[in-house]
Design a protein around this motif. Sequence first.
Motif, short mmCIF file in Angstrom:
data_model
loop_
_atom_site.label_atom_id
_atom_site.label_comp_id
_atom_site.label_asym_id
_atom_site.label_seq_id
_atom_site.Cartn_x
_atom_site.Cartn_y
_atom_site.Cartn_z
N ILE A 66 0.83 -1.17 0.00
CA ILE A 66 0.05 -0.02 -0.04
C ILE A 66 0.83 1.23 -0.10
O ILE A 66 1.88 1.39 0.78
CB ILE A 66 -0.84 0.10 1.23
N LYS A 67 0.55 1.97 -1.07
CA LYS A 67 1.53 3.29 -0.96
C LYS A 67 0.41 4.56 -0.37
O LYS A 67 -0.58 4.79 -1.29
CB LYS A 67 1.89 3.45 -2.57
N ALA A 68 0.77 5.23 0.51
CA ALA A 68 -0.13 6.40 0.81
C ALA A 68 0.97 7.78 0.72
O ALA A 68 1.97 7.73 1.15
CB ALA A 68 -0.37 6.17 2.34
N GLN A 69 0.26 8.52 -0.18
CA GLN A 69 0.84 9.63 -0.21
C GLN A 69 0.07 11.15 -0.30
O GLN A 69 0.49 12.14 -0.82
CB GLN A 69 2.08 9.74 -1.45
N THR A 70 -1.12 11.21 0.19
CA THR A 70 -1.97 11.89 0.16
C THR A 70 -1.46 13.32 1.09
O THR A 70 -1.96 14.32 0.40
CB THR A 70 -3.57 11.60 0.59
N ASN A 77 0.42 10.03 6.55
CA ASN A 77 0.46 9.01 5.63
C ASN A 77 0.57 7.48 6.19
O ASN A 77 0.05 6.53 5.69
CB ASN A 77 1.55 9.13 4.44
N ASP A 80 -2.79 6.62 7.40
CA ASP A 80 -3.68 6.25 6.47
C ASP A 80 -3.46 4.91 5.76
O ASP A 80 -4.28 4.34 5.40
CB ASP A 80 -3.55 7.38 5.03
N ALA A 81 -2.22 4.59 5.71
CA ALA A 81 -1.89 3.25 5.18
C ALA A 81 -2.47 1.96 6.11
O ALA A 81 -2.78 1.03 5.64
CB ALA A 81 -0.17 3.20 4.88
N ARG A 84 -6.10 1.71 5.54
CA ARG A 84 -6.32 1.24 4.31
C ARG A 84 -6.24 -0.47 4.54
O ARG A 84 -6.83 -1.28 3.91
CB ARG A 84 -5.84 1.67 3.23
#
Length: 131
Positions: A66-70, A77, A80-81, A84
Motif C-alpha cells: 500500500i502506498k500512501a502519499q495524500t 500517511n 492512512d496506510a 487502508r
Amino acid sequence: MIEINPDEVEITAVRAQGAGGQNVNKVSSAVHLRFDIRASSLPPDVKDRLLALRDHRITADGVVVIKAQTSRSQDLNRADAFDRLALLVASVEHAPRVRRPTKPTYGSKQRRLEGKTRRAEVKSGRGKVVE
C-alpha cells in the motif's frame, strides 16, 4: 475486528510522486506499507480469503503493498496506510454467505407458460390471410 500486529508490517518512507515544489525533492513523506499475508498471525481462513482476492495491491507472493502519499506529513500517511490495510483485512473477515439455489414455484411456472402461449397466439395471427 481483527487486530493487525504492527511488528508484522514493514513501513518504508519514500519520496512522493507528482508536483509539490521544492519540498517534494527533499522530503520522504510518502509511505510504502508491506504486509506478508502468509507470514502473518491472521487466522488461516482470513489468510485464504485475502490471498483469493483479486486486488492489485496484493502481489503474487502474497504481500500487500500500500502506498500512501495524500498528505504532506509522514505520520498522517503512515496512519492512512494502516487504515487502508485494516479495511482490506476487515473486508474478508467474515465468510460470505453460501447461496442455496431455489426452485421456481408452480405459480411462476404457470405464469411463464401462459405468457408464452399468449405470445405464440399473437405471432401465429401475423401470417398471410388465406381465403
